[in-house]
Design a protein around this motif. Structure first.
Motif, PDB file in Angstrom:
ATOM      1  N   TYR A  49      -5.008 -16.257 -29.962  1.00 15.56           N
ATOM      2  CA  TYR A  49      -3.833 -15.419 -29.741  1.00 15.56           C
ATOM      3  C   TYR A  49      -2.689 -16.329 -29.301  1.00 15.56           C
ATOM      4  O   TYR A  49      -2.893 -17.206 -28.461  1.00 15.56           O
ATOM      5  N   ILE A  50      -1.506 -16.105 -29.843  1.00  5.94           N
ATOM      6  CA  ILE A  50      -0.351 -16.901 -29.443  1.00  5.94           C
ATOM      7  C   ILE A  50       0.734 -15.961 -28.952  1.00  5.94           C
ATOM      8  O   ILE A  50       1.148 -15.038 -29.668  1.00  5.94           O
ATOM      9  N   THR A  55      -2.055 -15.521 -16.269  1.00  9.75           N
ATOM     10  CA  THR A  55      -3.358 -14.930 -16.556  1.00  9.75           C
ATOM     11  C   THR A  55      -3.316 -14.272 -17.926  1.00  9.75           C
ATOM     12  O   THR A  55      -2.247 -13.915 -18.424  1.00  9.75           O
ATOM     13  N   TYR A  56      -4.483 -14.082 -18.490  1.00  7.60           N
ATOM     14  CA  TYR A  56      -4.568 -13.440 -19.805  1.00  7.60           C
ATOM     15  C   TYR A  56      -4.093 -11.989 -19.711  1.00  7.60           C
ATOM     16  O   TYR A  56      -3.412 -11.489 -20.601  1.00  7.60           O
ATOM     17  N   GLN A  57      -4.413 -11.339 -18.628  1.00 10.32           N
ATOM     18  CA  GLN A  57      -3.980  -9.944 -18.432  1.00 10.32           C
ATOM     19  C   GLN A  57      -2.452  -9.849 -18.420  1.00 10.32           C
ATOM     20  O   GLN A  57      -1.872  -8.939 -19.004  1.00 10.32           O
ATOM     21  N   GLN A 108       7.669  -9.392 -21.333  1.00 12.61           N
ATOM     22  CA  GLN A 108       8.344 -10.651 -21.652  1.00 12.61           C
ATOM     23  C   GLN A 108       7.536 -11.515 -22.609  1.00 12.61           C
ATOM     24  O   GLN A 108       8.067 -12.437 -23.210  1.00 12.61           O
ATOM     25  N   PHE A 109       6.253 -11.210 -22.791  1.00 11.90           N
ATOM     26  CA  PHE A 109       5.396 -11.988 -23.673  1.00 11.90           C
ATOM     27  C   PHE A 109       5.195 -11.246 -24.989  1.00 11.90           C
ATOM     28  O   PHE A 109       4.698 -10.126 -25.010  1.00 11.90           O
ATOM     29  N   LYS A 110       5.588 -11.896 -26.082  1.00 10.36           N
ATOM     30  CA  LYS A 110       5.472 -11.290 -27.405  1.00 10.36           C
ATOM     31  C   LYS A 110       4.297 -11.932 -28.132  1.00 10.36           C
ATOM     32  O   LYS A 110       4.225 -13.155 -28.261  1.00 10.36           O
ATOM     33  N   LEU A 111       3.389 -11.104 -28.631  1.00 10.65           N
ATOM     34  CA  LEU A 111       2.263 -11.595 -29.415  1.00 10.65           C
ATOM     35  C   LEU A 111       2.786 -11.991 -30.787  1.00 10.65           C
ATOM     36  O   LEU A 111       3.285 -11.166 -31.541  1.00 10.65           O
ATOM     37  N   TYR A 163       5.777 -21.882 -37.665  1.00 13.45           N
ATOM     38  CA  TYR A 163       6.960 -21.293 -38.279  1.00 13.45           C
ATOM     39  C   TYR A 163       7.225 -19.906 -37.702  1.00 13.45           C
ATOM     40  O   TYR A 163       8.370 -19.547 -37.423  1.00 13.45           O
ATOM     41  N   ASP A 164       6.160 -19.128 -37.473  1.00  6.26           N
ATOM     42  CA  ASP A 164       6.311 -17.795 -36.878  1.00  6.26           C
ATOM     43  C   ASP A 164       6.825 -17.873 -35.443  1.00  6.26           C
ATOM     44  O   ASP A 164       7.638 -17.046 -35.015  1.00  6.26           O
ATOM     45  N   ILE A 165       6.357 -18.864 -34.691  1.00  6.25           N
ATOM     46  CA  ILE A 165       6.852 -19.034 -33.314  1.00  6.25           C
ATOM     47  C   ILE A 165       8.337 -19.398 -33.341  1.00  6.25           C
ATOM     48  O   ILE A 165       9.142 -18.822 -32.599  1.00  6.25           O
ATOM     49  N   ALA A 166       8.709 -20.345 -34.203  1.00  8.74           N
ATOM     50  CA  ALA A 166      10.110 -20.757 -34.311  1.00  8.74           C
ATOM     51  C   ALA A 166      10.993 -19.577 -34.733  1.00  8.74           C
ATOM     52  O   ALA A 166      12.086 -19.389 -34.204  1.00  8.74           O
ATOM     53  N   ASP A 167      10.518 -18.773 -35.684  1.00  9.91           N
ATOM     54  CA  ASP A 167      11.283 -17.615 -36.139  1.00  9.91           C
ATOM     55  C   ASP A 167      11.385 -16.560 -35.041  1.00  9.91           C
ATOM     56  O   ASP A 167      12.443 -15.951 -34.859  1.00  9.91           O
TER      57      ASP A 167
END
Length: 190
Positions: A51-52, A23-25, A32-35, A169-173
């Motif tokens: 948003y990723i 869920t989005y919430q 555990q989820f990093k923006l 690239y930001d996700i990979a980093d």
């Protein structure tokens, strides 16, 4: 006897299949989820956007042979617009070659040329990033976690990841940072 074994295998398979929706919430509140990335679609972020989130608990090392690394992890693309509110779950596999990190390129250019031009460093960093990726679509959800039908075909070929593709690239980093506690471009191979 064989029927019992098959029935037991079927029951075990049913309980081990991943059935968790997101869920989005949960993405916004769970540690555990990093923006990793945000982008406004219509002015302010209050009116929605892109948003990723990276699931830092999902990252696994597939290869550790410095200067070569390979990581796989799950990330979520949240689209919150007036016409669409969805969460796309994707699995990303990234191969890293730290011979092409920015720190290694700077170090190498200083050894070869004590006063390297900034233009030469920029050209070297743009020609090859040292990253290659494969992305697979896993699932699609509504904001409350209900699954939605998916209408795409996954391509499992590896593609070079350019530094100009800032989102990927930001996700990979962020994946590299989560596992090795340092940014990919900060590593120096000597």
């Amino acid at each position: 006897m064989i029927q019992r074994i098959l029935l037991l295998a079927l029951v075990l398979l049913a309980f081990t299949m991943p059935t968790e929706a997101i869920t989005y919430q949960e993405l916004k509140t769970s540690p555990q989820f990093k923006l990793v990335h945000t982008r406004s679609m219509n002015g302010s972020m209050e009116s929605g956007g892109l948003y990723i989130y990276l699931n830092t608990y999902s990252i696994e090392a597939l290869r550790y042979a410095p200067p070569q690394y390979s990581l796989r992890g799950t990330y979520y693309v949240v689209m919150d617009t007036s016409y669409q509110s969805t969460i796309d779950e994707r699995q990303l596999t990234v191969d890293y070659d730290t011979n092409y990190s920015l720190a290694t390129l700077v170090h190498s250019s200083r050894i070869m040329n004590p006063s390297p031009s900034m233009m030469a460093l920029i050209e070297a960093s743009e020609s090859k990033s040292g990253l290659a990726m494969t992305e697979v679509d896993v699932a699609k959800y509504t904001f409350d976690g209900a699954t939605k039908p998916m209408h795409y075909v996954n391509d499992t070929r590896k593609f070079p990841l350019n530094r100009n593709n800032t989102i990927m690239y930001d996700i990979a980093d962020a994946m590299f940072m989560s596992v090795y506690q340092q940014h990919f471009d900060d590593i120096v191979v000597q």
